[in-house]
Design a protein around this motif. Structure first.
Motif, short mmCIF file in Angstrom:
data_model
loop_
_atom_site.label_atom_id
_atom_site.label_comp_id
_atom_site.label_asym_id
_atom_site.label_seq_id
_atom_site.Cartn_x
_atom_site.Cartn_y
_atom_site.Cartn_z
N ASP A 122 42.35 64.71 15.01
CA ASP A 122 43.13 63.66 14.35
C ASP A 122 43.24 62.38 15.16
O ASP A 122 43.56 61.33 14.61
N THR A 123 42.95 62.43 16.45
CA THR A 123 43.09 61.25 17.31
C THR A 123 42.00 61.24 18.37
O THR A 123 41.31 62.24 18.59
N GLN A 125 40.03 64.41 20.22
CA GLN A 125 38.58 64.44 20.44
C GLN A 125 38.27 64.61 21.92
O GLN A 125 37.31 65.32 22.28
N LYS A 182 45.58 62.52 8.91
CA LYS A 182 44.84 61.95 10.03
C LYS A 182 43.55 62.72 10.29
O LYS A 182 42.51 62.13 10.61
N TRP A 228 39.94 61.01 10.04
CA TRP A 228 39.04 61.04 11.19
C TRP A 228 37.66 61.54 10.77
O TRP A 228 36.63 60.95 11.09
N THR A 229 37.65 62.63 10.02
CA THR A 229 36.39 63.26 9.63
C THR A 229 35.54 62.36 8.75
O THR A 229 34.34 62.19 8.98
N THR A 251 35.55 59.23 8.48
CA THR A 251 35.06 58.02 9.15
C THR A 251 33.90 58.35 10.10
O THR A 251 33.20 57.45 10.54
N LYS A 252 33.70 59.64 10.38
CA LYS A 252 32.61 60.07 11.27
C LYS A 252 31.41 60.61 10.50
O LYS A 252 30.27 60.37 10.87
#
Length: 387
Positions: free
Chosen positions: A173-174, A178, A224, A228-229, A231-232
């Motif tokens: 989530d952040t 990561q 979140k 996150w996922t 956007t990746k």
């Protein structure tokens, strides 16, 4: 006492109504108690994709198929039933770090594993394979390199035989999260076309920073994780979001590794169950009794999570786990019936956990207690096992 007031606009409600039910549903099934009634859930509800755990990677990197001597195990009758009540089927591979390393760093073992996976899928006539190798925080740079080479070889072989590949990944989530799993990155899958789906395990918050007393999947945290996922991973259609349908209990302020995972049926048998209240930040049910914190998810929780996940444009949701837990409210008459019809169209969970054991019926008054047992799935948590 504070009163929380939530106001929804008419346009928001209309949007939610149009979103709910847009995602196809998947369900994990693992062998042994307390999940022996998993079949009842997928018989009575339309679940597009069923994912039984049929493989374990042993510590030496070899592949064990089974078990065959327990409920939900790898047997011809269970395989036939899974296929009859689902459109897609993925055999799940459970693995811990020792076996993971032993496998991916050995050319011979990789070759043998791929042969075992393909031959078993051919025999079962399943859709594909799902790999759940966790302990991501232990992965090294060389593990990451060998892992991607393994996925390339495995995925290409699966595709050439008409099968698909799904990979499970951690909830990130952040940037800080990561940093705790530096050698697992979702953006890597943009360059791994042989991986068809990436399934994010959007639960177990209580095993991380949340700790005992926290929700399994708080709304803010899950949002979140999803953001996150997506956007990746550039192709959102490749993303599956896993959500939890289970509970847990543990001593307030106790160690995370002492938490015990429960089914909703087990939760119903614990003292104080009738005093549970709904947590506004997750819609999970929670209560405390004599210093022990309890949490579980019900249909209201699942419906709420489905709306949240679908609001991000996600169209595939996987539920951990079937058996002893609630399911969603049907979105239409075809989603549920007293006995759902077998699917007319079929195509060709690794979580570790030690447990206290409470047997219960669906009634909240059931209090039959049985002996302590152990069960290994692909989740790193203790599981209450019913006999």
């Amino acid at each position: 006492m504070k009163i929380r007031v939530v106001v929804f606009s008419l346009s928001f409600l209309c949007c939610v109504a149009s979103i709910y039910g847009a995602a196809t549903l998947q369900g994990w099934i693992y062998p042994g108690g307390p999940t022996c009634d998993a079949r009842q859930t997928y018989h009575q509800n339309h679940i597009d994709t069923l994912k039984p755990q049929y493989f374990n990677i042993q510590d030496d990197g070899s592949i064990a198929v089974g078990p065959t001597d327990t409920c939900n195990g790898y047997t011809s009758s269970n395989v036939a039933d899974i296929k009859a009540y689902s459109k897609n089927q993925y055999a799940t591979v459970a693995c811990q770090y020792t076996g993971f390393q032993a496998l991916i760093h050995s050319t011979d073992k990789v070759t043998s594993a791929i042969q075992t996976f393909v031959s078993t899928l051919q025999q079962a006539n399943f859709t594909g394979l799902e790999i759940d190798c966790e302990n991501y925080e232990s992965w090294t740079p060389s593990d990451n390199t060998a892992w991607k080479a393994f996925l390339t070889q495995l995925g290409n072989k699966l595709h050439s035989n008409g099968f698909k590949l799904m990979i499970d990944g951690p909830a990130i989530d952040t940037i800080e999260t990561q940093g705790g799993v530096p050698n697992f990155k979702y953006e890597d899958f943009n360059n791994l076309p042989m991986v068809d789906y990436v399934c994010v395990m959007g639960y177990d918050n209580q095993l991380g920073d949340g700790g005992t007393g926290a929700a399994v999947s708080p709304d803010e945290w899950l949002s979140k994780v999803i953001n996150w996922t997506i956007t990746k991973v550039t192709d959102i259609n490749k993303v599956v979001i896993g959500i939890g349908s289970y509970g847990y209990h543990g001593n307030e302020g106790g160690e995370r590794d002492q938490q015990v995972q429960d089914t909703k049926q087990q939760s119903e048998a614990y003292p104080g169950y009738s005093t549970a209240t709904r947590d506004p930040g997750s819609l999970e049910m929670m209560w405390t009794f004599n210093g022990t914190f309890y949490d579980y998810a019900d249909t209201t929780t699942l419906d709420h999570r489905r709306i949240l996940v679908e609001s991000f444009g996600i169209r595939q949701i996987s539920v951990w786990h079937l058996g002893g837990n609630d399911w969603f409210t049907p979105t239409n008459t075809s989603d549920s019936s007293s006995e759902s019809s077998p699917s007319s169209t079929t195509t060709g969970s690794s979580r570790t956990t030690t447990t206290t054991t409470t047997s219960s019926s669906s009634s909240s008054t059931a209090t039959t207690t049985s002996s302590t047992s152990q069960f290994t799935s692909s989740k790193g948590m203790k599981i209450g096992v019913m006999r």
